[in-house]
Design an enzyme around this catalytic site. Structure first.
Site, short mmCIF file in Angstrom:
data_model
loop_
_atom_site.label_atom_id
_atom_site.label_comp_id
_atom_site.label_asym_id
_atom_site.label_seq_id
_atom_site.Cartn_x
_atom_site.Cartn_y
_atom_site.Cartn_z
N HIS A 1 2.21 -3.51 4.30
CA HIS A 1 2.10 -4.94 4.60
C HIS A 1 1.13 -5.67 3.68
CE1 HIS A 1 4.23 -3.37 8.02
NE2 HIS A 1 3.17 -2.66 8.38
N CYS A 2 1.09 -5.23 2.42
CA CYS A 2 0.18 -5.85 1.43
C CYS A 2 -1.27 -5.82 1.90
CB CYS A 2 0.61 -7.27 1.08
SG CYS A 2 2.18 -7.34 0.25
N ALA A 3 -1.63 -4.76 2.58
CA ALA A 3 -3.02 -4.59 3.03
C ALA A 3 -3.39 -3.11 2.89
CB ALA A 3 -3.18 -5.07 4.46
#
Lengths: 128, 405
Positions: free
Chosen positions: B362-364
């Site tokens: 999740h781009c984290a």
């Protein structure tokens, strides 16, 4: 409804992977990663007289990436480096026997890509 | 004005197919017909460049564009001279970081404090800034229950801290952070405080002055607006002394052969021809959200859905949630894993059943690593979802468990 991709052979290879484990020393150890979904793979190859004498992998990831690693390691055991270099993504899809959607190509080809890099690096080692 | 959310799916062409359970709003939301119509109206009836043309459609386009700025400013309780239109949250973040680099003379060893939950859009531009200027990046860790450790934040934010950046809500855990607390800590030491509000705007009421942040940004496409449009809010006093971070036409005062000066209004931060249709579409989205009852009502309906989802997920064997469990502090996100099934396989099986969820980091990535995971499956809920959508996901998860048993 789409064709079922979790066919029994895929699930079998995922749950009971062949050639899973570490061996050392080995001719070449190669890391592979599919960052988009967090699949990881390490391939270990022992190569003698231009032939893959033994191969294993360690990894963590989705069923497709891990089953592909299990099946591909079975396939290349005993295979010559020259023949491995002739393998194409199409051979991997045929080997898996399922339709791979665009979103899953990275999973399906993780082991293949890692193997290609391993062979390249092995040949570089030989040149030195 | 709608009195209930029951028939809301009818406003969304994509959601008219009731076999489709769309639980991936945190990736991008769906578009209501009114937004599509507003965009289409611009292209069909008054397409022109803004701020220049001296003919009726150009004047109409300029008026609509500036009216949109008023609508969006009002939505986050900002002034119209505090709202900059960008290409999205990532563009806002990058432009802001360049502008800060151009404005402030940061020295080697100066510190940037951010939270471990940040999205790559917030982390990476700051990380690159740190690399160029030899600055130090520090991360506020998680405490228990997936909230930030505010005691640690108080220790990390010191006289050496020049920039603090903490997202308003986590796109993985759903947690709404206490930004006012972070602002107080940052301002006490004279740091600039930024908040990535992408996972929060449109889900909860956002009042920039109440939060007290210097800068805040978000994307339009996660709040029913079009893709390719976003907002950078800057507190007026900050913007007045901020050097631009993106250069070209429209943002200048005078251009000579070897130098240029900048426009003295907000246009100095909007170089080039803006995404005019995007701005108009975003304003239509904001109008839509307010017409259906506003963010307070939206958050309440989503909180009920989160509560229901959490209860239903308990039926799934081997499932672990990574989530802000207090639904009042959750923007509508439920991340989870299931023992023995990779999140990507969960999402694939859901997808085969026409249930849209997301799997991955999740781009984290720093957060996912902190959680000791390589990926999670994530359902994200919005006001157009129903308990039936959750039920369809539960059925898919049961199928996944059966498949992988």
């Amino acid at each position: 409804m789409d064709e079922e991709i979790y066919k029994q052979n895929i699930l079998d290879h995922y749950k009971h992977p062949h050639n899973k484990g570490i061996f050392s020393p080995c001719s070449i150890k190669q890391d592979g990663k599919n960052v988009s979904c967090g699949d990881s793979l390490v391939l270990y190859l022992n190569i003698g007289n231009g032939v893959v004498e033994d191969v294993s992998f360690e990894g963590d990831g989705c069923a497709i990436s891990q089953a592909a690693a299990s099946m591909l390691t079975d396939k290349v055991k005993g295979m010559s480096v020259e023949n491995i270099k002739l393998l194409t993504p199409g051979d991997i899809y045929t080997m898996l026997g399922i339709t791979i959607s665009p979103g899953r190509t990275k999973c399906a080809l993780l082991a293949y890509g890692t193997l290609c890099t391993a062979i390249k690096n092995y040949e570089k080692l030989l040149d030195h | 004005m709608h009195n209930t959310f029951e028939h809301i799916k009818k406003d969304f062409p994509v959601l008219k197919d009731n076999t489709f359970a769309y639980l991936d709003t945190a990736a991008t939301s769906q578009t209501p017909q009114s937004v599509i119509d507003a965009i289409s109206d611009y292209y069909t009836n008054y397409r022109a460049s803004i701020h220049r043309g001296l003919y009726p459609v150009a004047e109409k386009a300029t008026q609509e564009y500036e009216k949109a700025r008023e609508r969006v400013a009002e939505f986050i309780h900002a002034g119209t001279d505090e709202v900059i239109f960008t290409a999205g949250a990532t563009a806002s973040s990058n432009m802001l970081v360049y502008a800060l680099e151009n404005t402030f003379d940061l020295q080697e060893g100066d510190e940037i404090v951010i939270s471990i939950t940040e999205h790559h859009a917030s982390i990476v531009p700051l990380q690159e800034f740190a690399r160029r200027k030899k600055l130090v990046m520090k991360y506020i860790p998680l405490a228990n229950n997936f909230e930030l450790d505010y005691n640690k934040a108080a220790e990390l934010i010191t006289e050496r801290t020049k920039i603090v950046s903490v997202m308003l809500a986590s796109n993985v855990l759903g947690t709404i952070h206490d930004i006012s607390k972070i602002v107080a800590l940052g301002h006490k030491v004279g740091a600039i405080v930024i908040s990535d509000a992408t996972a929060a705007v449109g889900h909860i009421p956002v009042d920039v002055h109440h939060l007290g942040v210097d800068f805040l940004y978000f994307s339009g496409h996660k709040i029913c607006g079009p893709t390719g449009i976003g907002v950078l809010y800057g507190k007026k006093e900050r913007l007045n002394s901020l050097y631009p971070g993106f250069f070209g036409g429209s943002m200048i005062d005078v251009v000579e052969k070897d130098r240029a000066t900048w426009a003295d209004d907000i246009s100095r931060f909007e170089a080039g021809t803006s995404n005019i249709a995007g701005v108009i579409g975003l304003a239509a989205a904001v109008t839509y959200l307010e017409d259906i009852g506003g963010t307070k009502a939206i958050h309440s309906i989503v909180a009920d859905l989160v509560e229901y989802a959490m209860q239903e997920l308990k039926k799934i064997e081997g499932l672990t949630v990574y989530v802000e469990a207090d639904v009042r502090k959750n923007t509508g996100i439920v991340s989870f894993t299931i023992d023995g099934i990779h999140p990507h396989d969960i999402a694939q099986i859901a997808g085969q059943n026409n249930v849209a969820i997301r799997a991955g980091h999740h781009c984290a990535m720093p957060l996912i690593e902190e959680l000791g995971l390589s990926a999670t499956a994530r359902m994200s809920l919005y006001f157009y979802n129903t308990k039936n959508d959750v039920d369809r996901l539960i059925l898919s998860l049961q199928k996944a468990v059966k498949t992988f048993k």
